[in-house]
Design a protein around this motif. Structure first.
Motif, PDB file in Angstrom:
ATOM      1  N   GLY A  96       1.226  -0.964   0.079  1.00 23.58           N
ATOM      2  CA  GLY A  96       0.866   0.131   0.301  1.00 23.58           C
ATOM      3  C   GLY A  96       0.909   1.042   0.100  1.00 23.58           C
ATOM      4  N   SER A  97       0.147   2.207   0.184  1.00 21.01           N
ATOM      5  CA  SER A  97       1.437   3.751   0.521  1.00 21.01           C
ATOM      6  C   SER A  97       1.190   3.690   1.776  1.00 21.01           C
ATOM      7  N   ARG A  98       2.214   4.891   1.712  1.00 22.08           N
ATOM      8  CA  ARG A  98       3.303   5.403   3.111  1.00 22.08           C
ATOM      9  C   ARG A  98       3.218   6.668   2.885  1.00 22.08           C
ATOM     10  N   SER A  99       3.669   6.910   3.803  1.00 25.81           N
ATOM     11  CA  SER A  99       4.340   8.588   3.775  1.00 25.81           C
ATOM     12  C   SER A  99       6.015   8.782   3.810  1.00 25.81           C
ATOM     13  N   VAL A 100       6.607   9.622   3.735  1.00 25.25           N
ATOM     14  CA  VAL A 100       7.729   9.227   3.345  1.00 25.25           C
ATOM     15  C   VAL A 100       8.083  11.398   4.133  1.00 25.25           C
ATOM     16  N   LEU A 101       8.564  10.897   5.024  1.00 27.79           N
ATOM     17  CA  LEU A 101       9.157  13.231   5.271  1.00 27.79           C
ATOM     18  C   LEU A 101      10.744  12.736   5.316  1.00 27.79           C
ATOM     19  N   GLU A 102      11.221  14.030   4.023  1.00 22.80           N
ATOM     20  CA  GLU A 102      13.152  14.553   3.958  1.00 22.80           C
ATOM     21  C   GLU A 102      12.963  15.455   3.638  1.00 22.80           C
ATOM     22  N   VAL A 103      14.511  15.556   3.966  1.00 25.44           N
ATOM     23  CA  VAL A 103      14.781  16.958   3.866  1.00 25.44           C
ATOM     24  C   VAL A 103      15.437  17.889   2.494  1.00 25.44           C
ATOM     25  N   VAL A 104      14.758  18.525   1.773  1.00 26.51           N
ATOM     26  CA  VAL A 104      15.378  18.883   0.392  1.00 26.51           C
ATOM     27  C   VAL A 104      16.110  20.113   0.732  1.00 26.51           C
ATOM     28  N   ALA A 105      17.498  19.363   0.117  1.00 27.76           N
ATOM     29  CA  ALA A 105      18.447  20.489   0.629  1.00 27.76           C
ATOM     30  C   ALA A 105      18.698  21.769  -0.445  1.00 27.76           C
ATOM     31  N   ARG A 106      19.227  23.181   0.716  1.00 31.68           N
ATOM     32  CA  ARG A 106      19.000  23.801  -0.198  1.00 31.68           C
ATOM     33  C   ARG A 106      21.210  24.541  -0.326  1.00 31.68           C
ATOM     34  N   THR A 107      20.923  24.294   0.983  1.00 31.31           N
ATOM     35  CA  THR A 107      22.830  24.461   0.710  1.00 31.31           C
ATOM     36  C   THR A 107      23.486  22.775   1.504  1.00 31.31           C
ATOM     37  N   VAL A 108      25.065  22.630   1.090  1.00 33.56           N
ATOM     38  CA  VAL A 108      25.232  22.126   1.604  1.00 33.56           C
ATOM     39  C   VAL A 108      26.325  22.385   1.511  1.00 33.56           C
ATOM     40  N   GLN A 109      27.369  22.380   3.126  1.00 32.51           N
ATOM     41  CA  GLN A 109      28.794  22.402   3.430  1.00 32.51           C
ATOM     42  C   GLN A 109      29.463  21.280   3.682  1.00 32.51           C
ATOM     43  N   PHE A 110      30.591  20.713   3.014  1.00 31.01           N
ATOM     44  CA  PHE A 110      31.339  19.536   3.476  1.00 31.01           C
ATOM     45  C   PHE A 110      32.222  19.414   4.305  1.00 31.01           C
ATOM     46  N   LEU A 111      31.978  19.058   5.520  1.00 29.83           N
ATOM     47  CA  LEU A 111      32.991  19.582   7.068  1.00 29.83           C
ATOM     48  C   LEU A 111      34.113  19.184   6.844  1.00 29.83           C
ATOM     49  N   ASP A 112      34.471  17.739   5.874  1.00 33.78           N
ATOM     50  CA  ASP A 112      35.648  16.855   5.573  1.00 33.78           C
ATOM     51  C   ASP A 112      36.607  18.207   4.984  1.00 33.78           C
ATOM     52  N   ARG A 113      37.859  17.880   5.442  1.00 32.65           N
ATOM     53  CA  ARG A 113      39.429  18.289   4.529  1.00 32.65           C
ATOM     54  C   ARG A 113      39.187  18.270   3.251  1.00 32.65           C
ATOM     55  N   LYS A 114      39.879  18.399   1.847  1.00 32.15           N
ATOM     56  CA  LYS A 114      40.323  18.235   0.783  1.00 32.15           C
ATOM     57  C   LYS A 114      41.613  17.024   0.979  1.00 32.15           C
ATOM     58  N   LYS A 115      41.678  15.644   1.151  1.00 28.44           N
ATOM     59  CA  LYS A 115      43.058  15.305   1.159  1.00 28.44           C
ATOM     60  C   LYS A 115      44.458  15.890   0.309  1.00 28.44           C
ATOM     61  N   GLU A 116      44.069  16.072  -0.730  1.00 36.13           N
ATOM     62  CA  GLU A 116      44.963  16.230  -1.649  1.00 36.13           C
ATOM     63  C   GLU A 116      45.167  17.647  -1.636  1.00 36.13           C
ATOM     64  N   GLN A 117      44.317  18.888  -1.438  1.00 36.02           N
ATOM     65  CA  GLN A 117      44.663  19.980  -1.010  1.00 36.02           C
ATOM     66  C   GLN A 117      45.035  20.594   1.281  1.00 36.02           C
ATOM     67  N   ASP A 118      44.417  19.813   1.717  1.00 29.07           N
ATOM     68  CA  ASP A 118      44.155  20.184   2.625  1.00 29.07           C
ATOM     69  C   ASP A 118      43.757  21.241   3.583  1.00 29.07           C
ATOM     70  N   THR A 119      42.355  21.787   2.564  1.00 31.91           N
ATOM     71  CA  THR A 119      41.437  22.579   2.578  1.00 31.91           C
ATOM     72  C   THR A 119      39.766  21.657   2.618  1.00 31.91           C
TER      73      THR A 119
END
Length: 140
Positions: A96-119
């Motif tokens: 049957g049918s079910r309801s799904v609650l989700e977040v529609v992203a507006r902004t995403v900030q990446f918190l992990d450093r880039k390994k090759e640049q350390d930024t």
């Protein structure tokens, strides 16, 4: 008595880690859609003073350029901070049918450093969400 008026606000801000690699697909209308889930941990003390951890799993949807950036840069375990809005939809299944609650992203900030640049990489913004100009012509 006049009707009570209040602002209707639908905003979400949370940080966590991806529980799986993002999955992307092209919709029938030609838009890129990426989905992933994040785990958000809450640490607290219980009545006995012992530390407990509660984990909430949140499904997230991103669209177009943001979906492309998420798919390219993120993987299971990546740390992010996101803003967006809650969205409810019905899903039809074998039981049957079910309801799904989700977040529609507006902004995403990446918190992990880039390994090759350390930024830290930049924050990516979604499509179709208008930006609010600063008040009185001030610079952002």
């Amino acid at each position: 008595m006049p009707e009570l008026r209040f602002p209707e606000i639908n905003q979400v801000a949370c940080s966590g880690r991806l529980t799986r690699d993002p999955e992307s697909r092209i919709t029938e209308s030609g838009k890129l859609r990426a989905t992933f889930d994040i785990a958000v941990n809450l640490n607290y003390r219980d009545r006995n003073g012992d530390w407990q951890q509660e984990t909430t799993f949140i499904p997230v949807v991103s669209w177009d350029k943001l979906a492309d950036a998420v798919t390219e840069h993120l993987q299971k375990g990546s740390g992010i901070f996101l803003t967006g809005r809650l969205h409810s939809r019905k899903v039809e299944g074998a039981n049957g049918s079910r309801s799904v609650l989700e977040v529609v992203a507006r902004t995403v900030q990446f918190l992990d450093r880039k390994k090759e640049q350390d930024t830290y990489p930049e924050t990516f913004k979604g499509q179709g969400e208008p930006e609010t100009p600063p008040p009185n012509g001030q610079r952002a």
